[in-house]
Scaffold this motif. Structure first.
Motif, PDB file in Angstrom:
ATOM      1  N   ASN A  47       1.306  -0.939   0.240  1.00 56.81           N
ATOM      2  CA  ASN A  47      -0.192  -0.308  -0.154  1.00 56.81           C
ATOM      3  C   ASN A  47       0.833   1.397   0.151  1.00 56.81           C
ATOM      4  O   ASN A  47       1.682   1.395   0.985  1.00 56.81           O
ATOM      5  N   ASP A  48       0.771   2.139  -0.500  1.00 60.26           N
ATOM      6  CA  ASP A  48       1.404   3.449  -1.195  1.00 60.26           C
ATOM      7  C   ASP A  48       2.039   3.527  -1.597  1.00 60.26           C
ATOM      8  O   ASP A  48       3.325   2.643  -1.976  1.00 60.26           O
ATOM      9  N   VAL A  49       3.074   4.582  -2.328  1.00 63.08           N
ATOM     10  CA  VAL A  49       3.811   5.101  -3.658  1.00 63.08           C
ATOM     11  C   VAL A  49       5.221   4.350  -2.729  1.00 63.08           C
ATOM     12  O   VAL A  49       6.307   3.699  -3.336  1.00 63.08           O
ATOM     13  N   ASN A  50       5.192   4.959  -1.223  1.00 59.25           N
ATOM     14  CA  ASN A  50       6.778   5.049  -0.980  1.00 59.25           C
ATOM     15  C   ASN A  50       7.158   3.447  -0.556  1.00 59.25           C
ATOM     16  O   ASN A  50       8.336   2.957  -0.955  1.00 59.25           O
ATOM     17  N   LEU A  51       6.344   2.784  -0.575  1.00 60.10           N
ATOM     18  CA  LEU A  51       6.304   1.073  -0.002  1.00 60.10           C
ATOM     19  C   LEU A  51       5.824   0.411  -1.418  1.00 60.10           C
ATOM     20  O   LEU A  51       7.174  -0.847  -1.413  1.00 60.10           O
ATOM     21  N   THR A  52       5.477   0.160  -2.421  1.00 59.35           N
ATOM     22  CA  THR A  52       5.548  -0.182  -3.269  1.00 59.35           C
ATOM     23  C   THR A  52       6.648   0.264  -4.109  1.00 59.35           C
ATOM     24  O   THR A  52       7.427  -0.874  -4.702  1.00 59.35           O
ATOM     25  N   GLU A  53       7.414   1.588  -3.594  1.00 59.87           N
ATOM     26  CA  GLU A  53       8.801   1.529  -4.561  1.00 59.87           C
ATOM     27  C   GLU A  53       9.686   0.550  -3.897  1.00 59.87           C
ATOM     28  O   GLU A  53      10.287   0.456  -4.688  1.00 59.87           O
ATOM     29  N   MET A  54       9.768   0.061  -2.296  1.00 52.96           N
ATOM     30  CA  MET A  54      10.633  -0.339  -2.377  1.00 52.96           C
ATOM     31  C   MET A  54      10.457  -2.107  -2.339  1.00 52.96           C
ATOM     32  O   MET A  54      11.724  -2.507  -2.711  1.00 52.96           O
ATOM     33  N   MET A  55       8.681  -2.214  -2.639  1.00 57.02           N
ATOM     34  CA  MET A  55       9.442  -3.688  -3.348  1.00 57.02           C
ATOM     35  C   MET A  55       9.835  -4.422  -4.672  1.00 57.02           C
ATOM     36  O   MET A  55       9.895  -5.250  -4.701  1.00 57.02           O
ATOM     37  N   LEU A  56       9.389  -2.619  -5.780  1.00 57.81           N
ATOM     38  CA  LEU A  56       9.900  -3.225  -6.805  1.00 57.81           C
ATOM     39  C   LEU A  56      11.052  -2.511  -6.946  1.00 57.81           C
ATOM     40  O   LEU A  56      12.165  -3.401  -7.520  1.00 57.81           O
ATOM     41  N   ALA A  57      11.870  -1.830  -6.006  1.00 58.13           N
ATOM     42  CA  ALA A  57      13.220  -1.953  -5.836  1.00 58.13           C
ATOM     43  C   ALA A  57      13.771  -3.058  -5.122  1.00 58.13           C
ATOM     44  O   ALA A  57      15.374  -3.333  -5.704  1.00 58.13           O
ATOM     45  N   LEU A  58      13.533  -4.032  -4.999  1.00 57.33           N
ATOM     46  CA  LEU A  58      13.869  -5.265  -3.903  1.00 57.33           C
ATOM     47  C   LEU A  58      13.534  -6.597  -5.507  1.00 57.33           C
ATOM     48  O   LEU A  58      14.190  -7.773  -5.264  1.00 57.33           O
ATOM     49  N   GLY A  59      13.370  -5.953  -6.589  1.00 61.07           N
ATOM     50  CA  GLY A  59      13.404  -6.719  -7.751  1.00 61.07           C
ATOM     51  C   GLY A  59      12.140  -7.652  -7.803  1.00 61.07           C
ATOM     52  O   GLY A  59      11.805  -9.180  -7.405  1.00 61.07           O
ATOM     53  N   LEU A  60      10.706  -7.270  -7.092  1.00 64.91           N
ATOM     54  CA  LEU A  60      10.173  -8.224  -6.409  1.00 64.91           C
ATOM     55  C   LEU A  60       8.681  -8.345  -7.180  1.00 64.91           C
ATOM     56  O   LEU A  60       7.185  -8.773  -6.435  1.00 64.91           O
ATOM     57  N   LYS A  61       8.650  -7.852  -7.942  1.00 69.55           N
ATOM     58  CA  LYS A  61       7.488  -7.401  -8.841  1.00 69.55           C
ATOM     59  C   LYS A  61       6.965  -8.395  -9.190  1.00 69.55           C
ATOM     60  O   LYS A  61       5.074  -8.816  -8.834  1.00 69.55           O
ATOM     61  N   SER A  62       7.465  -9.564  -9.537  1.00 70.37           N
ATOM     62  CA  SER A  62       7.387 -11.594  -9.989  1.00 70.37           C
ATOM     63  C   SER A  62       6.405 -11.547  -9.188  1.00 70.37           C
ATOM     64  O   SER A  62       5.391 -12.999  -8.725  1.00 70.37           O
ATOM     65  N   ARG A  63       6.392 -11.405  -7.813  1.00 69.28           N
ATOM     66  CA  ARG A  63       5.740 -11.493  -6.405  1.00 69.28           C
ATOM     67  C   ARG A  63       4.309 -10.559  -6.298  1.00 69.28           C
ATOM     68  O   ARG A  63       4.056 -11.506  -4.916  1.00 69.28           O
ATOM     69  N   MET A  64       4.090  -9.832  -6.630  1.00 66.09           N
ATOM     70  CA  MET A  64       2.951  -9.185  -6.168  1.00 66.09           C
ATOM     71  C   MET A  64       1.790  -9.242  -7.266  1.00 66.09           C
ATOM     72  O   MET A  64       2.238  -9.479  -8.455  1.00 66.09           O
ATOM     73  N   ASP A 294       6.906  10.696  -1.712  1.00 64.58           N
ATOM     74  CA  ASP A 294       7.389   9.984  -2.102  1.00 64.58           C
ATOM     75  C   ASP A 294       9.184   9.684  -1.146  1.00 64.58           C
ATOM     76  O   ASP A 294       9.428   8.745  -0.856  1.00 64.58           O
ATOM     77  N   SER A 295       9.443  11.076  -1.388  1.00 63.63           N
ATOM     78  CA  SER A 295      10.972  11.532  -0.666  1.00 63.63           C
ATOM     79  C   SER A 295      10.749  11.920   0.737  1.00 63.63           C
ATOM     80  O   SER A 295      11.519  11.949   1.205  1.00 63.63           O
ATOM     81  N   ALA A 296       9.293  12.516   1.124  1.00 65.62           N
ATOM     82  CA  ALA A 296       9.270  12.798   2.140  1.00 65.62           C
ATOM     83  C   ALA A 296       8.838  11.031   3.459  1.00 65.62           C
ATOM     84  O   ALA A 296       9.146  11.644   4.703  1.00 65.62           O
ATOM     85  N   THR A 297       7.827  10.298   2.923  1.00 71.41           N
ATOM     86  CA  THR A 297       7.854   9.176   3.990  1.00 71.41           C
ATOM     87  C   THR A 297       8.584   8.189   3.260  1.00 71.41           C
ATOM     88  O   THR A 297       9.196   7.887   2.881  1.00 71.41           O
ATOM     89  N   GLY A 299      11.458   5.661   2.862  1.00 72.18           N
ATOM     90  CA  GLY A 299      11.456   4.835   1.032  1.00 72.18           C
ATOM     91  C   GLY A 299      12.739   5.097   0.821  1.00 72.18           C
ATOM     92  O   GLY A 299      13.914   5.035   0.997  1.00 72.18           O
ATOM     93  N   ILE A 300      12.864   4.388  -0.383  1.00 71.23           N
ATOM     94  CA  ILE A 300      14.399   4.612  -1.410  1.00 71.23           C
ATOM     95  C   ILE A 300      14.218   5.727  -1.430  1.00 71.23           C
ATOM     96  O   ILE A 300      15.708   6.151  -2.235  1.00 71.23           O
ATOM     97  N   ARG A 301      13.807   6.915  -1.870  1.00 71.92           N
ATOM     98  CA  ARG A 301      14.040   8.155  -1.903  1.00 71.92           C
ATOM     99  C   ARG A 301      14.238   9.481  -1.167  1.00 71.92           C
ATOM    100  O   ARG A 301      14.428  10.334  -1.530  1.00 71.92           O
ATOM    101  N   ASN A 302      14.204   8.615   0.231  1.00 68.64           N
ATOM    102  CA  ASN A 302      14.398   9.802   1.573  1.00 68.64           C
ATOM    103  C   ASN A 302      16.219  10.203   1.372  1.00 68.64           C
ATOM    104  O   ASN A 302      16.360  11.377   1.282  1.00 68.64           O
ATOM    105  N   VAL A 303      16.764   9.880   0.741  1.00 67.60           N
ATOM    106  CA  VAL A 303      18.421  10.232   0.516  1.00 67.60           C
ATOM    107  C   VAL A 303      18.198  11.292  -0.897  1.00 67.60           C
ATOM    108  O   VAL A 303      18.750  12.243  -0.283  1.00 67.60           O
ATOM    109  N   ALA A 304      17.252  11.297  -1.889  1.00 71.15           N
ATOM    110  CA  ALA A 304      17.334  12.415  -2.617  1.00 71.15           C
ATOM    111  C   ALA A 304      16.735  13.363  -1.829  1.00 71.15           C
ATOM    112  O   ALA A 304      17.212  14.933  -2.279  1.00 71.15           O
TER     113      ALA A 304
END
Length: 320
Positions: A47-64, A294-297, A299-304
């Protein structure tokens, strides 16, 4: 007759399969619960864009099996939509129990106020009898248990735990290493600052602003960028405060969280139009820093976000 090479290959595949199976069971800490996984989930929903980006960044699209809570809050972007091609959005905002069950979901990656609400219909307790495991976003645990201020360790813990749950430890380590290197670069640039600039986070709201308290991720982002959240003593996560408290703390810069129907430009104009705020240093200096949701919540965009805030707070440090 099986050739020696084929036999060796089959043996190697068998050993590899056994090694991967030996990774389980896995136990991870999720807020105040321990969750055991006998195998990697196969029909996950985030749920939510930041959590979804974490899943994708870990290469888990096929598990979704799908995702939720993106289009309803207008938090997505073109790059994310391209990555999610072929993955359905099961609910524009929070999903119902029925939506998750009908999609055959076996894992729900969400958080408190990130897809679940305390006392609401979708919680770890209500989903457990339906054989849907839940992993809760670490920062959001402040809504259900006492915990300290958010830090980057919360994001690292989430990535590390997701890596363990899905047997994607290597990908998680690579993501964390990259984040840590970029943060270290910002730290070297800005150096020590005895008087960090005062920063207020404006998410939304007119009568009362919705902002980040001391337990929300932006406090950690601002600190890493060499600033201080003026609401860091508010022992809550995302919360509403009074405009009087904002005036009393006189921020020197205002971080605008950009998402939803109201644009960042409209939010800035609203702040500029408020007579009660006209003497704030940030308003007088027109010092606004815009970062996407997604940078404020967490997730992987926090460093940006840290890089953006640091550049705005310490322009001379990045002028070379």
């Amino acid at each position: 007759m099986i050739k020696p090479f084929t036999t060796a290959l089959l043996a190697l595949l068998l050993v590899s399969s056994e090694a991967r199976a030996g990774h389980y069971p896995v136990t991870v800490q999720s807020c105040n619960r321990e969750v055991v996984f006998q195998h990697a989930p196969e029909h996950a929903v985030s749920n939510d864009v930041n959590l979804t980006e974490m899943m994708l960044a870990l290469g888990l699209k096929s598990r979704m099996a799908g995702y939720t809570g993106v289009s309803g809050w207008s938090t997505g972007n073109e790059a994310l939509r391209a990555q999610l091609k072929g993955v359905p959005e099961l609910a524009r905002q929070y999903p119902s129990v029925e939506v998750l069950v009908n999609a055959g979901v076996d894992f729900y990656f969400a958080g408190w106020n990130y897809g679940m609400q305390v006392g609401g219909p979708v919680t770890p307790a209500t989903l457990a009898p339906l054989h849907i495991a839940v992993y809760e976003l670490s920062e959001s645990c402040a809504h259900v248990m006492p915990r300290p201020a958010a830090t980057f360790n919360d994001v690292y813990d989430d990535l590390r735990n997701l890596g363990r749950i899905f047997d994607a430890d290597a990908q998680a380590s690579m993501l964390m290493d990259d984040m840590q290197k970029r943060l270290a670069m910002v730290t070297r640039r800005i150096g020590n600052n005895a008087a960090p600039p005062r920063v207020f986070v404006y998410d939304s709201g007119e009568d009362k602003p919705f902002t980040a308290g001391g337990l929300a991720m932006p406090t950690a982002l601002i600190k890493a960028a060499g600033g201080r959240n003026v609401m860091d003593d508010v022992q809550q996560s995302w919360t509403r405060v009074s405009w009087e408290s904002v005036v009393a703390r006189n921020p020197q810069a205002i971080v605008i969280v950009d998402y939803g129907a109201v644009t960042a430009a409209q939010k800035i104009q609203f702040l500029l139009d408020q007579p009660a705020l006209r003497n704030l240093d940030a308003i007088r200096d027109r010092r606004f820093i815009v970062i996407p949701y997604d940078s404020a919540t967490p997730g992987i965009r926090n460093v940006a976000a840290v890089e953006t805030i640091a550049h705005a707070l310490h322009p001379k440090a990045f002028a070379q």
